[in-house]
Design a protein around this motif. Structure first.
Motif, PDB file in Angstrom:
ATOM      1  N   HIS A  13       0.820  -1.214   0.000  1.00 18.09           N
ATOM      2  CA  HIS A  13       0.000   0.000   0.000  1.00 18.09           C
ATOM      3  C   HIS A  13       0.855   1.265   0.000  1.00 18.09           C
ATOM      4  O   HIS A  13       0.577   2.216  -0.734  1.00 18.09           O
ATOM      5  CB  HIS A  13      -0.943   0.011   1.208  1.00 18.09           C
ATOM      6  N   ASP A  14       1.909   1.290   0.802  1.00  9.67           N
ATOM      7  CA  ASP A  14       2.715   2.501   0.912  1.00  9.67           C
ATOM      8  C   ASP A  14       4.216   2.215   0.856  1.00  9.67           C
ATOM      9  O   ASP A  14       5.029   3.009   1.330  1.00  9.67           O
ATOM     10  CB  ASP A  14       2.383   3.248   2.202  1.00  9.67           C
ATOM     11  N   SER A  15       4.593   1.072   0.281  1.00  6.18           N
ATOM     12  CA  SER A  15       6.013   0.747   0.193  1.00  6.18           C
ATOM     13  C   SER A  15       6.249  -0.273  -0.918  1.00  6.18           C
ATOM     14  O   SER A  15       5.307  -0.883  -1.431  1.00  6.18           O
ATOM     15  CB  SER A  15       6.522   0.192   1.527  1.00  6.18           C
ATOM     16  N   VAL A  16       7.507  -0.424  -1.269  1.00  7.19           N
ATOM     17  CA  VAL A  16       7.920  -1.396  -2.276  1.00  7.19           C
ATOM     18  C   VAL A  16       9.075  -2.216  -1.710  1.00  7.19           C
ATOM     19  O   VAL A  16      10.025  -1.661  -1.165  1.00  7.19           O
ATOM     20  CB  VAL A  16       8.367  -0.694  -3.574  1.00  7.19           C
ATOM     21  N   GLN A  17       8.975  -3.535  -1.811  1.00  4.80           N
ATOM     22  CA  GLN A  17      10.030  -4.408  -1.298  1.00  4.80           C
ATOM     23  C   GLN A  17      10.731  -5.104  -2.452  1.00  4.80           C
ATOM     24  O   GLN A  17      10.085  -5.696  -3.326  1.00  4.80           O
ATOM     25  CB  GLN A  17       9.449  -5.453  -0.352  1.00  4.80           C
ATOM     26  N   GLU A  18      12.051  -5.044  -2.471  1.00  6.63           N
ATOM     27  CA  GLU A  18      12.827  -5.750  -3.485  1.00  6.63           C
ATOM     28  C   GLU A  18      12.930  -7.224  -3.113  1.00  6.63           C
ATOM     29  O   GLU A  18      13.364  -7.577  -2.019  1.00  6.63           O
ATOM     30  CB  GLU A  18      14.219  -5.139  -3.611  1.00  6.63           C
ATOM     31  N   LEU A  19      12.539  -8.094  -4.046  1.00  6.15           N
ATOM     32  CA  LEU A  19      12.588  -9.528  -3.810  1.00  6.15           C
ATOM     33  C   LEU A  19      13.800 -10.176  -4.463  1.00  6.15           C
ATOM     34  O   LEU A  19      14.400 -11.087  -3.906  1.00  6.15           O
ATOM     35  CB  LEU A  19      11.306 -10.194  -4.328  1.00  6.15           C
ATOM     36  N   THR A  20      14.136  -9.722  -5.658  1.00  5.41           N
ATOM     37  CA  THR A  20      15.226 -10.316  -6.420  1.00  5.41           C
ATOM     38  C   THR A  20      15.895  -9.260  -7.273  1.00  5.41           C
ATOM     39  O   THR A  20      15.219  -8.408  -7.848  1.00  5.41           O
ATOM     40  CB  THR A  20      14.712 -11.441  -7.351  1.00  5.41           C
ATOM     41  N   ASP A  21      17.217  -9.327  -7.357  1.00  8.95           N
ATOM     42  CA  ASP A  21      17.971  -8.498  -8.286  1.00  8.95           C
ATOM     43  C   ASP A  21      18.588  -9.431  -9.317  1.00  8.95           C
ATOM     44  O   ASP A  21      19.472 -10.223  -9.010  1.00  8.95           O
ATOM     45  CB  ASP A  21      19.054  -7.703  -7.552  1.00  8.95           C
ATOM     46  N   LEU A  22      18.110  -9.359 -10.555  1.00  7.85           N
ATOM     47  CA  LEU A  22      18.559 -10.277 -11.599  1.00  7.85           C
ATOM     48  C   LEU A  22      19.758  -9.754 -12.372  1.00  7.85           C
ATOM     49  O   LEU A  22      20.276 -10.455 -13.247  1.00  7.85           O
ATOM     50  CB  LEU A  22      17.412 -10.537 -12.585  1.00  7.85           C
ATOM     51  N   GLY A  23      20.175  -8.531 -12.067  1.00  5.32           N
ATOM     52  CA  GLY A  23      21.257  -7.953 -12.849  1.00  5.32           C
ATOM     53  C   GLY A  23      20.759  -7.538 -14.229  1.00  5.32           C
ATOM     54  O   GLY A  23      19.574  -7.296 -14.440  1.00  5.32           O
ATOM     55  N   GLU A  24      21.652  -7.476 -15.186  1.00  4.71           N
ATOM     56  CA  GLU A  24      21.282  -7.040 -16.533  1.00  4.71           C
ATOM     57  C   GLU A  24      20.573  -8.157 -17.288  1.00  4.71           C
ATOM     58  O   GLU A  24      21.096  -9.273 -17.412  1.00  4.71           O
ATOM     59  CB  GLU A  24      22.538  -6.613 -17.308  1.00  4.71           C
ATOM     60  N   THR A  25      19.373  -7.877 -17.784  1.00  7.36           N
ATOM     61  CA  THR A  25      18.631  -8.835 -18.610  1.00  7.36           C
ATOM     62  C   THR A  25      18.023  -8.093 -19.789  1.00  7.36           C
ATOM     63  O   THR A  25      17.862  -6.872 -19.754  1.00  7.36           O
ATOM     64  CB  THR A  25      17.483  -9.513 -17.828  1.00  7.36           C
ATOM     65  N   ASN A  26      17.672  -8.829 -20.818  1.00  6.44           N
ATOM     66  CA  ASN A  26      16.883  -8.271 -21.917  1.00  6.44           C
ATOM     67  C   ASN A  26      15.426  -8.535 -21.594  1.00  6.44           C
ATOM     68  O   ASN A  26      14.945  -9.653 -21.733  1.00  6.44           O
ATOM     69  CB  ASN A  26      17.273  -8.911 -23.248  1.00  6.44           C
ATOM     70  N   THR A  27      14.727  -7.515 -21.144  1.00  6.24           N
ATOM     71  CA  THR A  27      13.334  -7.696 -20.736  1.00  6.24           C
ATOM     72  C   THR A  27      12.407  -7.887 -21.926  1.00  6.24           C
ATOM     73  O   THR A  27      11.202  -8.065 -21.732  1.00  6.24           O
ATOM     74  CB  THR A  27      12.854  -6.506 -19.891  1.00  6.24           C
ATOM     75  N   ARG A  28      12.947  -7.821 -23.129  1.00  5.63           N
ATOM     76  CA  ARG A  28      12.138  -8.085 -24.320  1.00  5.63           C
ATOM     77  C   ARG A  28      12.499  -9.430 -24.952  1.00  5.63           C
ATOM     78  O   ARG A  28      12.147  -9.700 -26.081  1.00  5.63           O
ATOM     79  CB  ARG A  28      12.303  -6.942 -25.330  1.00  5.63           C
ATOM     80  N   ASP A  29      13.177 -10.262 -24.181  1.00  7.72           N
ATOM     81  CA  ASP A  29      13.438 -11.639 -24.581  1.00  7.72           C
ATOM     82  C   ASP A  29      12.273 -12.487 -24.067  1.00  7.72           C
ATOM     83  O   ASP A  29      11.940 -12.424 -22.879  1.00  7.72           O
ATOM     84  CB  ASP A  29      14.759 -12.114 -23.968  1.00  7.72           C
ATOM     85  N   PRO A  30      11.613 -13.258 -24.925  1.00  8.71           N
ATOM     86  CA  PRO A  30      10.462 -14.048 -24.460  1.00  8.71           C
ATOM     87  C   PRO A  30      10.793 -14.982 -23.306  1.00  8.71           C
ATOM     88  O   PRO A  30       9.943 -15.254 -22.463  1.00  8.71           O
ATOM     89  CB  PRO A  30      10.024 -14.822 -25.708  1.00  8.71           C
ATOM     90  N   LYS A  31      12.036 -15.460 -23.242  1.00  7.33           N
ATOM     91  CA  LYS A  31      12.418 -16.354 -22.142  1.00  7.33           C
ATOM     92  C   LYS A  31      12.454 -15.609 -20.816  1.00  7.33           C
ATOM     93  O   LYS A  31      12.160 -16.187 -19.762  1.00  7.33           O
ATOM     94  CB  LYS A  31      13.769 -17.008 -22.447  1.00  7.33           C
ATOM     95  N   THR A  32      12.822 -14.311 -20.859  1.00  6.50           N
ATOM     96  CA  THR A  32      12.818 -13.503 -19.638  1.00  6.50           C
ATOM     97  C   THR A  32      11.396 -13.355 -19.109  1.00  6.50           C
ATOM     98  O   THR A  32      11.146 -13.491 -17.906  1.00  6.50           O
ATOM     99  CB  THR A  32      13.424 -12.108 -19.912  1.00  6.50           C
ATOM    100  N   LEU A  33      10.457 -13.085 -20.002  1.00  4.63           N
ATOM    101  CA  LEU A  33       9.048 -12.959 -19.597  1.00  4.63           C
ATOM    102  C   LEU A  33       8.501 -14.292 -19.114  1.00  4.63           C
ATOM    103  O   LEU A  33       7.798 -14.358 -18.101  1.00  4.63           O
ATOM    104  CB  LEU A  33       8.222 -12.431 -20.763  1.00  4.63           C
ATOM    105  N   ALA A  34       8.807 -15.366 -19.830  1.00  2.00           N
ATOM    106  CA  ALA A  34       8.322 -16.691 -19.425  1.00  2.00           C
ATOM    107  C   ALA A  34       8.834 -17.058 -18.039  1.00  2.00           C
ATOM    108  O   ALA A  34       8.092 -17.616 -17.217  1.00  2.00           O
ATOM    109  CB  ALA A  34       8.753 -17.743 -20.446  1.00  2.00           C
ATOM    110  N   ASP A  35      10.098 -16.735 -17.760  1.00  5.64           N
ATOM    111  CA  ASP A  35      10.684 -17.020 -16.448  1.00  5.64           C
ATOM    112  C   ASP A  35       9.980 -16.220 -15.358  1.00  5.64           C
ATOM    113  O   ASP A  35       9.716 -16.730 -14.260  1.00  5.64           O
ATOM    114  CB  ASP A  35      12.172 -16.703 -16.469  1.00  5.64           C
ATOM    115  N   PHE A  36       9.646 -14.958 -15.665  1.00  2.59           N
ATOM    116  CA  PHE A  36       8.934 -14.118 -14.697  1.00  2.59           C
ATOM    117  C   PHE A  36       7.543 -14.689 -14.400  1.00  2.59           C
ATOM    118  O   PHE A  36       7.108 -14.740 -13.252  1.00  2.59           O
ATOM    119  CB  PHE A  36       8.814 -12.691 -15.234  1.00  2.59           C
TER     120      PHE A  36
END
Length: 211
Positions: A13-36
């Motif tokens: 509601h009033d904050s954001v928590q970091e769960l994972t830092d994946l480092g550099e990725t291509n977020t427009r790679d279908p495998k990146t989206l599928a993994d998410f």
């Protein structure tokens, strides 16, 4: 704050928590989206699930653009691949970006979702009215996907119609937003294919007459 690379965040509601830092990725790679998608389903199992794409939309040409990878787009075949590899069917697939409410995009998403929400027009930078529809969903978590889709459209329209800033109201004069039953897309495709076949036949006949 600003950061580089790709992070997975849980929004409260009033904050954001970091769960994972994946480092550099291509977020427009279908495998990146599928993994998410796979990770999200395992991390947050639920009776109903949805996915919202939030970036630039290019209609039939695709979605997004990763600036760190030569503005790579997710094409419609790649969206299809990612949703297939991610597994399962979403109750709602949404695009908070421009020009994605086309038959081509719906066809790519059809096997993987029930309700599709997107605009066939330009979406102003303010985007969807998340505050209002998420608050309503929190109060009524048993809401059907169809009603949620209608609510997203309704709150989006109301945000621009009733905003106190005249410039934002003016921006909203041309907005559109649709909630589509994806199970009805095959019937539309069949009708369109039939129409195009008849038109093609008539055009060929006209050319023969002219020749």
């Amino acid at each position: 704050g600003n950061f580089s690379g790709t992070k997975r965040l849980e929004v409260f509601h009033d904050s954001v928590q970091e769960l994972t830092d994946l480092g550099e990725t291509n977020t427009r790679d279908p495998k990146t989206l599928a993994d998410f998608i796979s990770w999200g389903r395992k991390k947050f199992p639920a009776k109903r699930t949805g996915i919202i794409f939030w970036d630039h939309g290019n209609g039939w040409a695709g979605y997004g653009g990763d600036e760190s990878h030569d503005d790579d787009l997710l094409t419609l075949p790649e969206i299809d691949e990612a949703l297939r590899l991610g597994g399962g069917r979403f109750d709602l697939i949404g695009f908070d970006c421009c020009e994605m409410a086309t038959l081509e995009v719906m066809s790519a998403c059809r096997p993987y979702g029930r309700v599709f929400v997107a605009s066939e027009e330009i979406v102003p930078e303010q985007g969807w009215n998340y505050e209002d529809w998420l608050e309503a969903l929190a109060k009524n978590p048993t809401m059907t996907p169809e009603n949620l889709g209608r609510l997203i459209c309704k709150t989006y329209q109301e945000y621009f119609e009733h905003h106190q800033d005249e410039e934002i109201r003016d921006e909203g004069q041309w907005i559109t937003m649709s909630a589509i039953d994806l199970d009805k897309v095959p019937a539309i495709l069949n009708a369109l294919n039939g129409l195009s076949s008849r038109w093609t036949s008539q055009i060929k006949m006209k050319w023969l007459e002219m020749a």
